[in-house]
Design an enzyme around this catalytic site. Structure first.
Site, PDB file in Angstrom:
ATOM      1  N   CYS A 103       0.934  -1.445   0.114  1.00 13.96           N
ATOM      2  CA  CYS A 103      -0.036   0.084   0.267  1.00 13.96           C
ATOM      3  C   CYS A 103       0.882   1.512  -0.176  1.00 13.96           C
ATOM      4  O   CYS A 103       0.604   2.560  -0.359  1.00 13.96           O
ATOM      5  CB  CYS A 103      -1.109  -0.256   1.465  1.00 13.96           C
ATOM      6  SG  CYS A 103      -1.748  -1.349   1.737  1.00 13.96           S
ATOM      7  N   HIS A 348      -9.160   3.474  -1.642  1.00 16.01           N
ATOM      8  CA  HIS A 348      -7.991   2.728  -1.299  1.00 16.01           C
ATOM      9  C   HIS A 348      -7.250   2.141  -3.086  1.00 16.01           C
ATOM     10  O   HIS A 348      -7.070   1.260  -2.363  1.00 16.01           O
ATOM     11  CB  HIS A 348      -8.110   2.341  -0.389  1.00 16.01           C
ATOM     12  CG  HIS A 348      -6.827   1.750   0.191  1.00 16.01           C
ATOM     13  ND1 HIS A 348      -5.576   2.136  -0.120  1.00 16.01           N
ATOM     14  CD2 HIS A 348      -6.606   1.026   1.204  1.00 16.01           C
ATOM     15  CE1 HIS A 348      -4.360   1.801   0.329  1.00 16.01           C
ATOM     16  NE2 HIS A 348      -4.959   1.092   1.640  1.00 16.01           N
TER      17      HIS A 348
END
Length: 394
Positions: A103, A348
């Site tokens: 991420c 996201h």
């Protein structure tokens, strides 16, 4: 819990605000963020990234392009950045590098670009991309006589160290820090309300690169109130506090910035964000969401600032409970985080999310003039964190 800083990608103990030889971000762009399987499902990762790269190149046409660096987590493998750069018609002579810090990949790519232009002056385009919609299926090799086993993600850590999925890990973190379900729902509702208000006011417009007919972020929901969020059942553990409503989505999107060396920026005399410090850190892999805390602490310390000095803070909102735990650990009022809404509302897109934070800082500090200092930070599966501290410069 003990946290340990394991690496600082650009560390200079003498760094102070206003350092004139620091690289500068002079342009920033992103696609709208789509929900997996929906608005952007017909566009693969290389295409999404190529649109943003081409847009950035048009904004800085007078400087030789030295490199492209992109983060990605679940794409087809190979050097996705090279494919995207070629699809953007940036020139066969322009090399490209793909990085994977899960991420944190998009923010890590920008940190690498900062290091690159300090050593070799010029322009580097850097950011990240993710297309959960088109991510290929992957399989472990079968054992003798058995069928191949599909896996959704690569390991974050060895099993004997602890390799939880991010959802259960977020539940564990909320429990560790005593973050109630009610606090999480209040925070998530606020993120949606802020993103909806910002979108209606046109505050995302200058940073967005349309993809076909898609001109806006798909996920933000008007009317996503605390009362409505309270109806969601626990998503991972029957006794947990993390729900689909106070978690981010699974998303598609790309984001990138243009990074120049200080001397070239001075010659061009254009507004931008001076990159003062970047920092990375490692923490317990079983509580990965807290990883941004030591990275933020290191970045702020090395910049010679306090958190109270920061005008705009963008933390990646993977889970409301995770962000609230980080705010409690840092002593930061959650009201200060993502003033125009964050990933809980916007989405996201894993490999792109760290770069989205920098695009958001560029818009708020440079385009909208909302202050001088900005801080971006993101937690990473496997127990890591990445942070970057920037200063608006004219």
């Amino acid at each position: 819990m003990v946290v340990t800083v394991t690496n600082t990608m650009y560390r200079n103990e003498s760094t102070t605000p206003g350092q004139m030889d620091a690289p500068v971000i002079v342009a920033a762009s992103r696609t709208p963020i789509g929900t997996a399987g929906r608005a952007l499902a017909g566009h693969d990762a290389a295409e999404l990234a190529s649109l943003v790269l081409a847009n950035l190149r048009r904004r800085v046409p007078s400087v030789s392009l030295r490199e492209v660096v992109l983060g990605n987590c679940t794409g087809p493998g190979g050097d996705l950045a090279r494919v995207a750069a070629l699809r953007a018609h940036l020139g066969v002579e322009v090399p490209a590098l793909t990085v994977d810090r899960q991420c944190g990949s998009g923010l890590a790519a920008i940190a690498l670009a900062v290091d690159m232009v300090r050593l070799h002056p010029g322009l580097v385009l850097a950011g990240g991309v993710e297309s959960a919609s088109t991510a290929p299926w992957r399989f472990w090799p079968p054992e003798e006589g058995a069928e191949p086993v599909r896996y959704e993600r690569a390991p974050f850590a060895p099993a004997d160290v602890g390799d939880p999925d991010m959802g259960p890990a977020a539940d564990a973190l909320a429990a560790e820090y005593g973050i109630s379900r009610a606090r999480q729902d209040v925070y998530a509702a606020r993120s949606h309300a802020r993103a909806v208000e910002a979108g209606q006011a046109g505050l995302f417009g200058d940073e967005l690169m349309p993809v076909g007919e898609v001109h806006r972020d798909e996920r933000p929901r008007p009317g996503m109130s605390e009362r409505r969020l309270a109806r969601f059942p626990p998503a991972f553990d029957a006794g947990g506090t993390v729900t689909a409503g106070n978690s981010c989505g699974i998303n598609d999107g790309a984001a990138a910035v243009a990074v120049l060396d200080a001397a070239t920026h001075t010659r061009l005399n254009i507004p931008g964000l001076r990159v003062l410090v970047t920092a990375t850190a490692g923490v317990d892999p079983t509580l990965p969401g807290i990883g941004l805390v030591p990275a933020v602490q290191e970045a702020v310390k090395n910049a010679g600032l306090e958190l109270d000095d920061i005008d705009v803070i963008e933390f990646n909102e993977a889970f409301a409970g995770q962000i609230l735990a980080c705010c409690d650990a840092l002593g930061v009022d959650p009201e200060r985080i993502c003033p125009q809404g964050g990933a809980l509302a916007l989405g996201h897109p894993w490999g792109a999310s760290g770069a989205v934070l920098l695009v958001r800082l560029y818009t708020q500090l440079v385009r909208q003039g909302r202050g001088r200092f900005g801080l971006a930070a993101i937690a990473v599966g496997g127990g890591q964190g990445v942070a970057m501290l920037v200063e608006r410069c004219l």
